[in-house]
Structures are given as C-alpha cells and as structure tokens.
Design a protein around this motif. Structure first.
Motif, short mmCIF file in Angstrom:
data_model
loop_
_atom_site.label_atom_id
_atom_site.label_comp_id
_atom_site.label_asym_id
_atom_site.label_seq_id
_atom_site.Cartn_x
_atom_site.Cartn_y
_atom_site.Cartn_z
N SER A 1 -16.83 -21.61 -25.28
CA SER A 1 -16.53 -19.99 -25.11
C SER A 1 -17.41 -19.35 -26.10
O SER A 1 -18.12 -19.78 -26.76
CB SER A 1 -15.10 -19.73 -25.28
OG SER A 1 -14.55 -20.20 -26.54
N LEU B 1 -13.66 -17.79 -21.66
CA LEU B 1 -12.58 -18.59 -21.93
C LEU B 1 -12.14 -19.13 -20.59
O LEU B 1 -11.94 -18.22 -19.48
CB LEU B 1 -11.47 -18.08 -22.69
CG LEU B 1 -11.47 -18.08 -24.18
CD1 LEU B 1 -10.46 -16.92 -24.47
CD2 LEU B 1 -11.23 -19.27 -25.00
N ALA C 1 -7.59 -20.87 -24.44
CA ALA C 1 -7.02 -19.23 -24.06
C ALA C 1 -5.76 -18.88 -24.64
O ALA C 1 -5.83 -17.95 -25.37
CB ALA C 1 -7.03 -19.13 -22.66
#
Length: 154
Positions: free
Chosen positions: A92, A114, A121
């Motif tokens: 990410s 994400l 997340a």
C-alpha cells in the motif's frame, strides 16, 4: 479478479515545527520514542525503508520503498508486511503531508491502495490514530503514549 481498495486519512494538529514533525517520522532515534519502532532508510527516492521493532530482537515488521521525499513537507512511501514484501499486490502507500498552520503544524497521513477488508486495512485504521496521537504527545510534551496498550475489558 480486481481487489477492492480502501484508504485511511488522519489529520492532526501539533504544536511543533514542520522540521521537527518530519524528523519524528524519519529519524529512528525519535520514532522509537513514540512509536516503539524505528523507521530506517537514507530517505532518498527509490531507497528501501524498514520499520524495526525497537527491542532486543529488532524484528523487521514492515518494509517498503521511498517514492517521494521533500523535507520537511512531504514523504511518500510504499508499505507492506515484511512477510509479504515480494508480493506487489500486498503493498500500500503512505503519504505524510506536513503543513505550517499558524503557530503549529497540520499533519495529514493518507494510507491508500489498501486491500479492502484486509488485515492490513483493519490494522492501520486502529494503529495510525494511536501512533499519531503518541507523536503529538511526544513532540508537545517529550513523552509518547503506550502504543501497545489494549482496551480494558468491559
């Protein structure tokens, strides 16, 4: 199959200077005082960075690359669990934007790209608020928070 993506944005105001906030993110000896981890890199675009647990084992927990760096106002890095470093889909992106705001600093952290509903997340949505609150406390008072604290049972 296209994986759904999500993002997390956190904004806080800190009685500090842009330089001190930027250093708190990028200097290992400062980060460990409020985060319990050291962010280690030469902070040049294309360089690797590591998020090391600030204990005797010095476990590498997160890794990534430095995408963009403009001290003391902007830092963009990729972010992945060390165990998933070789999987590009597991990475990410985190953007730190540091802005002067009257006599203080507005810090905006955007963690995007994400995978929705992933462990990462869920983790960052809980982790960033306490880490950034700890950074604020550290920069304003010299004392960070216990970022490893857990909620008390009801």
């Amino acid at each position: 199959m296209i994986r759904e993506k999500t993002s997390f944005v956190y904004v806080t105001y800190i009685q500090s200077t842009p330089q001190k906030v930027f250093e708190a993110i990028t200097k290992p000896d400062l980060a460990k005082r409020y985060w319990g981890h050291e962010n280690v890199s030469d902070w040049q675009p294309g360089s690797n960075w590591q998020h090391l647990r600030a204990n005797d084992e010095r476990t590498v927990e997160l890794v990534g690359k430095v995408i963009e760096v403009s001290p003391p106002t902007r830092l963009v890095i990729t972010w992945a669990n060390a165990s998933q470093a070789s999987d590009p889909d597991a990475h990410s992106r985190v953007t730190f934007e540091v802005e002067e705001y009257d006599s203080m600093v507005r810090l905006t952290v955007t963690h995007d790209e994400l995978e929705a509903e992933s462990g990462m997340a869920k983790g960052v949505s809980k982790g960033w608020p306490i880490v950034l609150s700890s950074m604020k406390s550290f920069l304003e008072t010299g004392q960070g928070l216990d970022v490893f604290a857990k909620p008390k049972a009801a």
